[in-house]
Design a protein around this motif. Sequence first.
Motif, mmCIF file in Angstrom:
data_model
loop_
_atom_site.group_PDB
_atom_site.id
_atom_site.type_symbol
_atom_site.label_atom_id
_atom_site.label_comp_id
_atom_site.label_asym_id
_atom_site.label_seq_id
_atom_site.Cartn_x
_atom_site.Cartn_y
_atom_site.Cartn_z
ATOM 1 N N GLU A 180 26.817 40.440 29.994
ATOM 2 C CA GLU A 180 27.516 41.428 29.161
ATOM 3 C C GLU A 180 28.839 41.839 29.811
ATOM 4 N N VAL A 181 28.813 42.148 31.093
ATOM 5 C CA VAL A 181 30.018 42.603 31.794
ATOM 6 C C VAL A 181 31.037 41.469 31.921
ATOM 7 N N LEU A 182 30.597 40.298 32.341
ATOM 8 C CA LEU A 182 31.524 39.180 32.491
ATOM 9 C C LEU A 182 32.139 38.767 31.157
ATOM 10 N N THR A 183 31.338 38.784 30.103
ATOM 11 C CA THR A 183 31.843 38.451 28.765
ATOM 12 C C THR A 183 32.859 39.482 28.322
ATOM 13 N N TRP A 184 32.572 40.748 28.582
ATOM 14 C CA TRP A 184 33.510 41.818 28.208
ATOM 15 C C TRP A 184 34.855 41.605 28.906
ATOM 16 N N VAL A 185 34.827 41.304 30.199
ATOM 17 C CA VAL A 185 36.087 41.090 30.922
ATOM 18 C C VAL A 185 36.832 39.901 30.328
ATOM 19 N N LYS A 186 36.130 38.800 30.093
ATOM 20 C CA LYS A 186 36.783 37.603 29.549
ATOM 21 C C LYS A 186 37.377 37.860 28.166
ATOM 22 N N GLU A 187 36.685 38.625 27.327
ATOM 23 C CA GLU A 187 37.181 38.894 25.979
ATOM 24 C C GLU A 187 38.288 39.949 25.967
ATOM 25 N N THR A 188 38.186 40.937 26.831
ATOM 26 C CA THR A 188 39.176 42.015 26.866
ATOM 27 C C THR A 188 40.460 41.589 27.575
ATOM 28 N N PHE A 189 40.325 40.708 28.550
ATOM 29 C CA PHE A 189 41.467 40.246 29.338
ATOM 30 C C PHE A 189 41.486 38.719 29.365
ATOM 31 N N PRO A 190 41.772 38.098 28.218
ATOM 32 C CA PRO A 190 41.714 36.631 28.149
ATOM 33 C C PRO A 190 42.729 35.934 29.054
ATOM 34 N N ASN A 191 43.749 36.654 29.500
ATOM 35 C CA ASN A 191 44.752 36.059 30.391
ATOM 36 C C ASN A 191 44.257 35.951 31.836
ATOM 37 N N LEU A 192 43.174 36.667 32.190
ATOM 38 C CA LEU A 192 42.640 36.570 33.543
ATOM 39 C C LEU A 192 41.835 35.283 33.690
ATOM 40 N N LYS A 193 41.902 34.713 34.863
ATOM 41 C CA LYS A 193 41.128 33.501 35.146
ATOM 42 C C LYS A 193 39.876 33.890 35.904
ATOM 43 N N SER A 194 38.761 33.313 35.502
ATOM 44 C CA SER A 194 37.503 33.584 36.204
ATOM 45 C C SER A 194 37.246 32.476 37.209
ATOM 46 N N ARG A 195 36.585 32.854 38.291
ATOM 47 C CA ARG A 195 36.224 31.885 39.310
ATOM 48 C C ARG A 195 35.087 32.442 40.152
ATOM 49 N N ILE A 196 34.444 31.571 40.869
ATOM 50 C CA ILE A 196 33.432 31.971 41.833
ATOM 51 C C ILE A 196 34.031 31.752 43.215
ATOM 52 N N ALA A 197 34.037 32.791 44.023
ATOM 53 C CA ALA A 197 34.502 32.699 45.408
ATOM 54 C C ALA A 197 33.684 33.697 46.213
ATOM 55 N N ASN B 172 30.741 33.500 46.831
ATOM 56 C CA ASN B 172 29.464 33.584 46.109
ATOM 57 C C ASN B 172 29.398 34.720 45.098
ATOM 58 N N GLN B 173 30.537 35.051 44.514
ATOM 59 C CA GLN B 173 30.540 36.083 43.475
ATOM 60 C C GLN B 173 31.605 35.789 42.429
ATOM 61 N N PRO B 174 31.346 36.257 41.201
ATOM 62 C CA PRO B 174 32.352 36.062 40.156
ATOM 63 C C PRO B 174 33.516 37.034 40.349
ATOM 64 N N MET B 175 34.699 36.513 40.125
ATOM 65 C CA MET B 175 35.885 37.355 40.217
ATOM 66 C C MET B 175 36.916 36.881 39.202
ATOM 67 N N PHE B 176 37.871 37.751 38.961
ATOM 68 C CA PHE B 176 38.932 37.465 38.012
ATOM 69 C C PHE B 176 40.270 37.628 38.714
ATOM 70 N N THR B 177 41.176 36.691 38.407
ATOM 71 C CA THR B 177 42.488 36.695 39.035
ATOM 72 C C THR B 177 43.588 36.668 37.976
ATOM 73 N N ASP B 178 44.761 37.076 38.401
ATOM 74 C CA ASP B 178 45.959 37.024 37.574
ATOM 75 C C ASP B 178 47.051 36.444 38.466
ATOM 76 N N HIS B 179 47.726 35.416 38.023
ATOM 77 C CA HIS B 179 48.730 34.681 38.802
ATOM 78 C C HIS B 179 48.254 34.444 40.242
ATOM 79 N N ASP B 180 47.003 33.998 40.350
ATOM 80 C CA ASP B 180 46.375 33.653 41.637
ATOM 81 C C ASP B 180 46.232 34.832 42.592
ATOM 82 N N THR B 181 46.230 36.040 42.076
ATOM 83 C CA THR B 181 45.956 37.210 42.899
ATOM 84 C C THR B 181 44.697 37.897 42.381
#
Length: 122
Positions: free
Chosen positions: A21-38, A40-49
Motif C-alpha cells: 500500500e505504501v510503496l504503491t502510494w509513493v509510486k502513484e503520487t510521485f511517478p517521477n521518482l525512481k524506485s530501487r532496492i539498496a 536491502n530496503q526499498p527507496m526512492f530517488t530523484d536525479h540519482d539522489t
Amino acid sequence: METLEEYVDQIDPQHQERMIEVLTWVKETFPNLKSRIAWNQPMFTDHDTYIIGFSVSKKHLAVAPEAVGINHFTHDIVEAGYDYTKQLVRIPWDSAVDYTLLDKMIRFNMMDKAECSTFWRK
C-alpha cells in the motif's frame, strides 16, 4: 533482491499488504521518482539522489527521510503519534499511515535536494 516485489515477498506476510500500500502510494503520487532496492530496503530517488526509504521490523514500518527531513517535521511526526530516531520514523503496524505527512516529507526532500549532486546530503 532487485525489485520492490522481491522485497515485499521476503517480508512477514502479515506486513506485506501495508508495505505494498505504501510503496504503491509513493509510486502513484510521485511517478517521477525512481524506485530501487539498496541496503536491502526499498527507496526512492530523484536525479540519482536519495529522497525516502522504507524498512520493516516486527513492530513497525520505518520511514527514512534522512535526519534533515526528520528534524524539519519533528512536530508533525509527534502530532501523528509516531516515534522517531535521528534517522527514521516508526509507524506501528496497527496505526494508520499519515499520507499527508509522507507527502510533505517527500516534497520537502525533493525541493531541498533539487540541486544536490550526491546520493546522500553532505
